[in-house]
Design an enzyme around this catalytic site. Structure first.
Site, short mmCIF file in Angstrom:
data_model
loop_
_atom_site.label_atom_id
_atom_site.label_comp_id
_atom_site.label_asym_id
_atom_site.label_seq_id
_atom_site.Cartn_x
_atom_site.Cartn_y
_atom_site.Cartn_z
CD GLU A 172 -25.36 38.36 37.10
OE1 GLU A 172 -25.27 38.28 35.85
OE2 GLU A 172 -24.58 39.04 37.79
CE LYS B 205 -20.76 38.59 38.17
NZ LYS B 205 -21.78 39.37 37.43
CB CYS C 13 -22.78 36.88 34.57
SG CYS C 13 -23.11 37.70 32.98
CB VAL D 56 -23.93 43.47 29.23
CG1 VAL D 56 -23.91 44.80 28.51
CG2 VAL D 56 -24.92 43.51 30.39
C1 ACM Z 1 -22.47 40.35 34.11
O1 ACM Z 1 -21.58 39.85 34.80
N1 ACM Z 1 -23.72 40.37 34.51
C2 ACM Z 1 -22.18 40.89 32.77
#
Ligand code: ACM
Length: 260
Positions: A38, A108, A141, A168
């Site tokens: 990402e 996203k 992510c 994370v």
């Molecule tokens: C994330 O979605 N970068 C934790």
């Protein structure tokens, strides 16, 4: 096909260096399909909209043109995360580029933490794209946390879910085993390593990029601190078969009337 997850440690704001580094890693490891992290070109930890405005690109911007040239030269596909500007707002996006050029775009949907301050929520749903190897869906992510994301992609026919990430929280690498099992689909999570501190917010990223099979097997998993490329030789047609045994077919056995 030879599938690769590319794990990098982007330098925040240094797009050229981050692109060069990804190209170097891919050049050294031949594959048919690469997944990059990402926001691999910009870094992750934005502290202002102004910062994002300076680093975001249109879909067919600097990053796209370099990756398209590589995809043409090597006859390969690359799914990669980048900060997208549509001229007015910003999306945390991922594009799929191949020898034929731009194949698809995903924005996203489930924004994590301070992403909500700077990015607009994705407005393209969960599209699935055709490649010579089979159908590919993209999620980014934190989308993994919502089972509906990967379910939607697989119901729409995705055989592989490319998953650019900047993880994370610690849960995703093991959780992806379940995501792949419950959908009988391949997933390639390309994460980053290192940490970023910006305006007193420090974030550390957990690495562990991986490729998981429809049976929940971890076909490769990288470590928590190093850059590198993880590889697996896979056959995407395996993901077309949703049968568990002679009586159970995973998607036919779903019973919508019983769930809500
Ligand atoms: C994330 O979605 N970068 C934790």
């Amino acid at each position: 096909m030879k599938l690769a997850v590319v794990q990098t440690n982007p330098i925040f704001g240094d797009i050229q260096k981050n692109i060069d580094n990804a190209i170097k890693l891919m050049s050294n490891t031949p594959a048919d399909f690469y997944v990059l992290p990402e926001l691999f070109n910009t870094g992750y930890n934005f502290s202002s909209r102004n910062e994002l405005e300076n680093l975001a690109e249109p879909i067919e911007g600097q990053t796209f043109f370099v990756l398209q040239a590589f995809a043409r030269q090597r006859q390969c596909y690359i799914a990669y995360g980048f900060a997208e500007s549509d001229g007015i707002v910003f999306f945390n996006s991922a594009a799929l580029v191949g020898p034929e050029g731009l194949i698809g775009l995903y924005r996203k949907v489930h924004l994590f933490y301070r992403e909500k301050l700077f990015f607009k929520k994705g407005n393209l749903g969960f599209p699935v794209f055709n490649t010579v190897f089979g159908k590919v869906g993209i999620m980014i992510c934190f989308d993994w946390y919502f089972p509906e994301a990967m379910r939607t992609l697989t119901i729409k026919g995705a055989q592989l879910v490319a998953h650019p990430s900047n993880l994370v929280l610690p849960y995703c690498p093991d959780a992806m085993i379940t995501r792949c099992l419950e959908n009988k689909v391949f997933a390639a999570t390309a994460d980053r390593v290192g940490s970023e501190e910006n305006a007193d917010i420090k974030l550390s990223f957990i690495g562990k990029s991986e490729i998981v099979s429809p049976k929940g097997e971890i076909l490769c998993r990288l470590d928590e601190t190093s850059e590198g490329v993880g590889l697996a030789e896979i056959d995407l047609s395996v993901a077309l078969n949703k049968k568990l045994n002679e009586y159970n077919e995973l998607f036919e056995d779903r019973d919508q009337r019983s769930y809500f």
